[in-house]
Design a protein around this motif. Sequence first.
Motif, PDB file in Angstrom:
ATOM      1  N   VAL A 217       0.818  -1.210   0.000  1.00 52.89           N
ATOM      2  CA  VAL A 217       0.000   0.000   0.000  1.00 52.89           C
ATOM      3  C   VAL A 217       0.856   1.265   0.000  1.00 52.89           C
ATOM      4  O   VAL A 217       0.380   2.345  -0.324  1.00 52.89           O
ATOM      5  CB  VAL A 217      -0.953  -0.006   1.228  1.00 52.89           C
ATOM      6  N   GLU A 223       1.372  -2.382  -5.664  1.00 55.91           N
ATOM      7  CA  GLU A 223       0.242  -3.106  -6.250  1.00 55.91           C
ATOM      8  C   GLU A 223      -0.074  -2.468  -7.604  1.00 55.91           C
ATOM      9  O   GLU A 223       0.136  -1.261  -7.786  1.00 55.91           O
ATOM     10  CB  GLU A 223      -0.993  -3.028  -5.346  1.00 55.91           C
ATOM     11  N   ASN A 226      -2.045   0.762  -7.582  1.00 49.18           N
ATOM     12  CA  ASN A 226      -1.309   1.924  -7.075  1.00 49.18           C
ATOM     13  C   ASN A 226      -0.720   2.727  -8.230  1.00 49.18           C
ATOM     14  O   ASN A 226      -0.740   3.955  -8.218  1.00 49.18           O
ATOM     15  CB  ASN A 226      -0.162   1.490  -6.155  1.00 49.18           C
ATOM     16  N   THR A 248      -0.458   5.047   6.040  1.00 47.20           N
ATOM     17  CA  THR A 248       0.320   3.806   5.973  1.00 47.20           C
ATOM     18  C   THR A 248       1.267   3.622   7.155  1.00 47.20           C
ATOM     19  O   THR A 248       1.495   2.488   7.583  1.00 47.20           O
ATOM     20  CB  THR A 248       1.137   3.752   4.662  1.00 47.20           C
ATOM     21  N   ASN A 407      -8.823  -5.996  -6.037  1.00 47.14           N
ATOM     22  CA  ASN A 407      -8.630  -4.582  -5.726  1.00 47.14           C
ATOM     23  C   ASN A 407      -8.085  -3.774  -6.902  1.00 47.14           C
ATOM     24  O   ASN A 407      -8.206  -2.551  -6.912  1.00 47.14           O
ATOM     25  CB  ASN A 407      -7.755  -4.390  -4.483  1.00 47.14           C
ATOM     26  N   ASN A 440      -6.729   4.420  -2.586  1.00 48.21           N
ATOM     27  CA  ASN A 440      -5.591   3.499  -2.548  1.00 48.21           C
ATOM     28  C   ASN A 440      -5.565   2.687  -1.261  1.00 48.21           C
ATOM     29  O   ASN A 440      -5.417   1.460  -1.284  1.00 48.21           O
ATOM     30  CB  ASN A 440      -4.284   4.277  -2.702  1.00 48.21           C
ATOM     31  N   THR A 441      -5.713   3.364  -0.135  1.00 49.90           N
ATOM     32  CA  THR A 441      -5.674   2.645   1.153  1.00 49.90           C
ATOM     33  C   THR A 441      -6.928   1.794   1.336  1.00 49.90           C
ATOM     34  O   THR A 441      -6.858   0.701   1.919  1.00 49.90           O
ATOM     35  CB  THR A 441      -5.531   3.637   2.320  1.00 49.90           C
ATOM     36  N   ASN A 444      -6.450  -1.469  -0.585  1.00 52.26           N
ATOM     37  CA  ASN A 444      -5.334  -2.319  -0.159  1.00 52.26           C
ATOM     38  C   ASN A 444      -5.485  -2.918   1.239  1.00 52.26           C
ATOM     39  O   ASN A 444      -4.990  -4.024   1.481  1.00 52.26           O
ATOM     40  CB  ASN A 444      -4.025  -1.521  -0.208  1.00 52.26           C
ATOM     41  N   LEU A 445      -6.129  -2.217   2.153  1.00 51.08           N
ATOM     42  CA  LEU A 445      -6.119  -2.669   3.547  1.00 51.08           C
ATOM     43  C   LEU A 445      -7.281  -3.605   3.908  1.00 51.08           C
ATOM     44  O   LEU A 445      -7.039  -4.741   4.334  1.00 51.08           O
ATOM     45  CB  LEU A 445      -6.072  -1.451   4.483  1.00 51.08           C
ATOM     46  N   GLN A 454      -6.892  -9.969  -2.261  1.00 50.00           N
ATOM     47  CA  GLN A 454      -5.445  -9.799  -2.406  1.00 50.00           C
ATOM     48  C   GLN A 454      -4.882 -10.887  -3.310  1.00 50.00           C
ATOM     49  O   GLN A 454      -5.049 -12.079  -3.040  1.00 50.00           O
ATOM     50  CB  GLN A 454      -4.764  -9.878  -1.030  1.00 50.00           C
TER      51      GLN A 454
END
Length: 526
Positions: A217, A223, A226, A248, A407, A440-441, A444-445, A454
Motif C-alpha cells: 500500500v 500493487e 497503485n 500507511t 482490488n 488506494n488505502t 489495499n487494507l 489480495q
Amino acid sequence: MQQSVVNATFKNFLGNAPKWYKYTIIAFLVINPILFEINAYLAGWVLVLEFIFTLAMALKCYPLQPGGLLAIEALLIGMTSAAQVEHEIAQNLDVILLLIFMVAGIYFMKDLLLYIFTKLVVTVRNKTILSLAFTCAAAFLSAFLDALTVMAVVIAVAMGFYSIYHKVASGKDSSSEHDINDDNQVHDINRKDLEDFRAFLRNLLMHASIGTALGGVCTMVGEPQNLIIAERASWLFGEFFFRMLPITLPVFIAGLATTFLLEKTKTFGYGAKLPDSIHAILKNEAQTLDKKRTKRDKVNLAIQSLIAIWLIIGLALHLATVGLIGLSVIILATASAGIIEEHQLGKAFEEALPFTALLCVFFAIVAVIIDQHLFTPVITWVLTFEGQLQLVMFFIANGLLSMVSDNVFVGTVYINEVAAALQAGQITRDQFDLLAVAINTGTNLPSVATPNGQAAFLFLLTSTLAPVLRLSYGRMVYMALPYTIVLTIVGLTFTYVGLNDMTELLYQWGLIQHHSGLAPTVVNGH
C-alpha cells in the motif's frame, strides 16, 4: 450422435469447473443481450456484478475465460467499443509493463530472496521476532517488488523446508523420491512434530501475506492499482509514498503490533513453535547448501544484491518508468548469471502473463462502466458528503468491494470516476488528491479479509503448498480476521482525523506539492 457432440462440447467448456458454474456463465451470456435491449444502464450493472462473481469464484475457474467471454459479448452487443477498450489499455500501458517485466525481473533474483528468508528461519529462534521479521521483510520487498513474486519465494522456502522434514519423518534419505502429500509413510513418533511444523509454517506464510499488504500500500509499485492511481494523480514515486504516509505509517505500526500480540496470545491459530528436532534438521540442511555453494554462486548473489540496490534507487528517483526498470533488471540479472538461451527466459514470464491478460479484460469492463456511466450516480451520492466524511465514505466503499472482488478492478474504477468528477468541476484538485489516498488505502487494507481481494493471498491459497499445510479458504479468512479488523479501523481512523492535517504539514515541509490540474492521460481519457 448429436447429443454426444453437445455433451462433449459442454465438458470442454470451462474444463473442470463445476457444472453449476458452467450453467451460471451460460445463463449470464443469454441474459445480457436481452437486458441490454430493455435497459442499458441495468444491463451494465448486471455485467459488472457478473464479472465480480467470476473474480470471487477464482478458485473454481480462473477469471480470464468467463470474464473474457462476458467482455467479448459486451463488445458485440454494443455496451462499449473496441476503440474504448484499446484506449483504456493504452492509457494503462505502464501497469501492463510493470506486470510483464518487473515480475519476470524479480524471478531472476529469487536466489537472493531465497537466501534471505532461509537465513531468517534457521538463525532466529524466537518465534515472535521471527514472525515480525517475516512481516517486515515481506512488507519491505513488496514496497519495491511484486507481491506475487515475494509470496512465490516464501512459498518456495516453506515447501523446501517441509519436504526436507517430511522425508526425514518418513525414514527416507534426501536423495530418494518422495511424495509429501502421503502422510501414511510418516512414523508415528514424528506425527506430532509434523503437525506442529505445519502450524508453524502456516503462521509464517500468513504473516508474510499480511506483510505484502502492509508494504504494497505504501508505494506506487506495491500493487498494480497503485500505479494507475499514481498516473491519474501525476505523482512520482516519492510523492506517492509521502501522500500515503499519514495512513500507511500508523497502519504499519498497528500491523506489527497485531503480529506481536497474536504470537504472544496464541490466538487465531498463531503462536506455533518450531520443534527443536526439526530446527536442527533444517539448520544442518542450510549449512550443507552453504558448503555446496560455489564461487560462481556467491558472485551471483553479490551481483543480485547490487541489482536490488539499482532497482530501489531507480524506482525512488523515477529514473525510468517501472516497466523499463524491470526490463533492465531482466537484462542485468540474466547477463551476469549467464542465462542466454531463449527457453531459459520463458519460465520467468509464465507467472505474470495470465494476470496481464486478465487485467486487459478488467479494462474492457472499465470501458463499459465509462460508456454506460454506471458509477456516476454512486460517485455523485458519495460526493454529497463533505470534508473528512467524504474520504471515509470512499475508504469504506472501496474496502467493502475489495473484500469480494479484485482490488485492481475496484481501484481502477473509482479513481477513473473521481478523475471525471474533478474534470467536471465537482471537486477541487486538493480534494481529488485526498480522495486518491482514500481509494488506494481503501482497496489495499480491508481487502486482506479474503483471498479474493489480495492477489498474494489467492496465489498462496491456490499453491500446491496450501493443501499440504491444511491451509483452506476458511482458515485463511479466520487467521486474517484480526488483521482485517485492526488495519481497517486504524486506516479509517487516520483517514478521518489525520489525513487533512498531515497532508498540510507535508505541503509545508516541501515533501509533496500542489497540482494545478489533471494528468494528460486523464483529460484525454475522460
